[in-house]
Enzyme design. Structure first.
Site, PDB file in Angstrom:
ATOM      1  N   TYR A 206      13.678   3.075  -4.244  1.00  0.00           N
ATOM      2  CA  TYR A 206      12.483   2.733  -3.466  1.00  0.00           C
ATOM      3  C   TYR A 206      12.781   2.721  -1.964  1.00  0.00           C
ATOM      4  O   TYR A 206      12.116   3.404  -1.173  1.00  0.00           O
ATOM      5  CB  TYR A 206      11.949   1.372  -3.918  1.00  0.00           C
TER       6      TYR A 206
ATOM      7  N   GLY B 115      -5.590   0.433  -0.624  1.00  0.00           N
ATOM      8  CA  GLY B 115      -6.143   1.761  -0.408  1.00  0.00           C
ATOM      9  C   GLY B 115      -7.627   1.792  -0.707  1.00  0.00           C
ATOM     10  O   GLY B 115      -8.431   2.321   0.075  1.00  0.00           O
TER      11      GLY B 115
ATOM     12  N   THR C  80      -4.578   8.206   0.828  1.00  0.00           N
ATOM     13  CA  THR C  80      -3.884   8.347  -0.451  1.00  0.00           C
ATOM     14  C   THR C  80      -3.744   6.972  -1.098  1.00  0.00           C
ATOM     15  O   THR C  80      -3.809   5.936  -0.426  1.00  0.00           O
ATOM     16  CB  THR C  80      -2.491   8.990  -0.270  1.00  0.00           C
ATOM     17  N   GLY C  81      -3.569   6.962  -2.407  1.00  0.00           N
ATOM     18  CA  GLY C  81      -3.487   5.688  -3.124  1.00  0.00           C
ATOM     19  C   GLY C  81      -4.767   4.891  -3.000  1.00  0.00           C
ATOM     20  O   GLY C  81      -4.753   3.666  -2.831  1.00  0.00           O
ATOM     21  N   ALA C  82      -5.908   5.593  -3.127  1.00  0.00           N
ATOM     22  CA  ALA C  82      -7.202   4.980  -2.807  1.00  0.00           C
ATOM     23  C   ALA C  82      -7.933   4.398  -4.010  1.00  0.00           C
ATOM     24  O   ALA C  82      -9.066   3.946  -3.868  1.00  0.00           O
ATOM     25  CB  ALA C  82      -8.104   6.011  -2.128  1.00  0.00           C
ATOM     26  N   SER C  83      -7.309   4.396  -5.183  1.00  0.00           N
ATOM     27  CA  SER C  83      -8.042   3.953  -6.371  1.00  0.00           C
ATOM     28  C   SER C  83      -7.948   2.454  -6.620  1.00  0.00           C
ATOM     29  O   SER C  83      -8.769   1.890  -7.337  1.00  0.00           O
ATOM     30  CB  SER C  83      -7.541   4.704  -7.610  1.00  0.00           C
TER      31      SER C  83
ATOM     32  N   GLY D  27      -6.204  -1.616  -4.962  1.00  0.00           N
ATOM     33  CA  GLY D  27      -5.507  -2.359  -3.923  1.00  0.00           C
ATOM     34  C   GLY D  27      -5.997  -2.106  -2.518  1.00  0.00           C
ATOM     35  O   GLY D  27      -7.182  -1.900  -2.262  1.00  0.00           O
TER      36      GLY D  27
END
Length: 322
Positions: free
Chosen positions: A194, A54, A47-50, A52
């Site tokens: 957060y 990830g 997840t969050g692979a688009s 940074g």
């Protein structure tokens, strides 16, 4: 300064940076053969692979034979990264998904299992950061929904949807990218949403790990330190020592190849103990510091943009008829 002098200065800076990272940790996996032995032919959901770490981790694992299922909200960017991985000889599938949308998560997991089968490694990398006064968030209740969905209930829902198939498949691994902030202090002003959401998911997943261990499912928590990515906007933080996304990918590779229970920057274990033991004095220090700091320029600008969008949406909404 001549080009050779500049090159020499750059080389020294790189060596110093590498020495600092080796001192701070967490450890990076530098053995490419070990990475390939661990992930080749395995299905990894990132997840969050688009962007940074990830994105960098997806590229690294795919380069060593993993079948990478990439999840993020930004469909166009996901397609770009997946296409580049494929062009380089890897296997990657772009799957747009909003982790705050619970029905969408259920539908995604069902289709994922139908088309790809059980996931071998699930990496919870996606997250949403927010440093904002609670009084500002009181003016924008959607802060709560966004943070809870992205950092807590979304990852929880995805885990629940995939865990039974991992058990039926004989095991697997779940890696959670938490924050070193959880390891250093129980609470911090302006970070309530957060830390609360990341901490809640962290405790929940570690509890799940105690049950799932007997089924061959390992849970690894990475209490990540500073990563030099677009997520970090605070000036002094961005200038502090930290991993680039490519280096952070090697940290996650270490988590996958070695499967430790916990990874954290060195020294933070002592800080964790001191933070709990001296929570009272620490709270006083943090409260006094907060009075002097206020909102950062980046946080203020983000809040003003968000409020402008909220006002525009309210203005565009049709009036209710009584």
């Amino acid at each position: 300064m001549t080009l050779s002098e500049m090159a020499g200065t750059t080389g020294i800076a790189r060596l110093m940076d590498r020495a600092v990272l080796a001192l701070i940790g967490p450890r990076m996996e530098r053995n490419d053969a070990r990475i390939r032995r661990t992930v080749a032919g395995k299905t990894v959901l990132m997840t969050g692979a688009s962007f940074g770490q990830g994105e960098a981790t997806a590229r690294l694992l795919a380069a060593h034979g993993a079948i990478v299922v990439m999840v993020a909200r930004s469909a166009e960017r996901l397609d770009e990264v997946a296409a580049e991985i494929t062009a380089a000889g890897g296997i990657a599938h772009a799957c747009p998904l909003d982790l705050s949308d619970m029905p969408a998560i259920d539908a995604f997991a069902k289709e994922l299992l139908r088309t790809h089968g059980p996931i071998d490694i699930l990496v919870h990398n996606a997250g949403k950061s927010l440093r904002r006064s609670i009084y500002r968030s009181a003016e924008r209740i959607s802060d709560m929904d966004a943070m809870v969905g992205a950092n807590f209930t979304g990852p929880m829902r995805l885990t629940l949807a995939l865990l039974p198939s991992m058990k039926a498949n004989g095991g697997g691994q779940i890696v959670n990218i938490a924050t070193a902030g959880l390891w250093m202090t129980p609470a911090a002003p302006r970070w309530g949403f957060y830390l609360g959401c990341k901490g809640g998911f962290d405790i929940w997943l570690r509890s799940v790990g105690l049950e799932a261990k007997r089924d061959g499912i390992d849970v690894t928590t990475v209490y990540a330190g500073h990563i030099k990515s677009r997520m970090v906007a605070t000036g002094w933080v961005s200038k502090s020592p930290g991993h680039t996304p490519t280096q952070a990918a090697r940290v996650l590779a270490y988590a996958i190849t070695r499967r430790p229970r916990v990874m954290a920057p060195r020294g933070t274990s002592l800080t964790h103990v001191l933070g709990v033991a001296f929570e009272g004095p620490m709270s006083v220090v943090l409260s006094l510091s907060d009075r002097r700091s206020g909102e950062s320029a980046a946080s203020e600008a983000a809040f003003q943009r968000a409020m402008a969008k909220q006002r525009d949406a309210a203005a565009a909404a049709p009036e209710s008829v009584v």
